[in-house]
Design a protein around this motif. Sequence first.
Motif: not given
Length: 407
Positions: A36, A39, A45-46, A108, A226
């Motif tokens: 979280t 991101l 957004d995921y 990710l 990421i």
Amino acid sequence: MLKRRVFVIGCGMTKFEKPGRRENFDYPDMAKEAVTKALKDAKIDYKEIKQAIVGFCYGESTSGQRALYQMGMTGIPIYNVNNNCSTGSTALYMAKQLVEGGHNDCVLALGFEKMERGSLGVKWTDRTFPLDKHQAINSELYGDSKGPRAPILFGNAGEEHMRKYGSKPEHFAKIAYKNHKHSVNNPYSQFRDEYTMEQIMSSPVIHRVLTKLQCCPTSDGSACCIVANEDFVRPHKLEPQAVEILAMEMCTDLESTFSEKSSIKLVGYDMAKKAAEKVFAQTNYKPQDVDVVELHDCFSANELITYEALGLCPEGKAHELIDRNDNTYGGKYVINPSGGLISKGHPLGATGLAQCSELCWQLRGEADKRQVKNCKLALQHNLGLGGAVVIGLYKLGFPESKMQSKL
């Protein structure tokens, strides 16, 4: 094959904790917190994640899926990896390859660990132990030693350095003193206490030169990074925070690990040296250009010998680098500004990604009280015995955008 530039666009991690200390901190909880945060940092957004690599050493085989399902059931490929203490950077290395090779634009990498207290033990006693060759050479050199395996191997490497090059117990203690001092300014660190040299040297002896305060603890925690290509970075306007992975290499044990009957070789010196040489050969930089380093200091002895393996100083001269204070603020390099594994903690699957996160924050100028001044080039070293090492070199991908964002 065309290689695309790869950037770290988002980082997040939990505070590393003593195993079991934090309530309601099972691996799905810690993974959710780290992902979280990453991101949010990346401002995405995921659903924009195309694949995920998840690293851990202790747990059931599909824990990676369970950790990420709570972020969204998007059906993406999720790979579970285990590479001992270099698991986190292995996940990052694989994510980089997926983006670099053009398979995906945004991937990710997640690492976590929920550990037991105390020294690491053997879980499977009905099959060949992966470090049996290491143990055999160590026994040949020093005889059978009782106690935890890792500090025995690294403690013997430290003693070999003293014998061959003239380093002293004080040099190893100075490394621990430095890292504990650095961790005071890191809110993510498991330990944030500063110790005197006397306290470090007089703490209980674990093996040979290594005292308790020179050894990393077991930890619970998670970290996430990421990565994306330029075609993803620009439309999302992430240039000011995008940190480029200039080069990253993994190397495993070489024949010399066992053939040269050296404790220093036994704990990964040659594979670290080879990986570092390959990294710098791909760039216009040399080790002396580096400003900040996150180095796998599972034990103070490993930090000392790795200065030489990475080319930060000539072979046999690591103790002289320490005497010049060239491993801390005001010196040539700042090594382990996070506090390193010794103070920050060492949840095996998360460590490599926590290292990457720290270096990205340093390059972005977001490291608060532990910020390294004029930080332009960062080096990562993450080691797993038995064996694999990952070396990464980082810089801001679009420094002109960072300058414009400050105006």
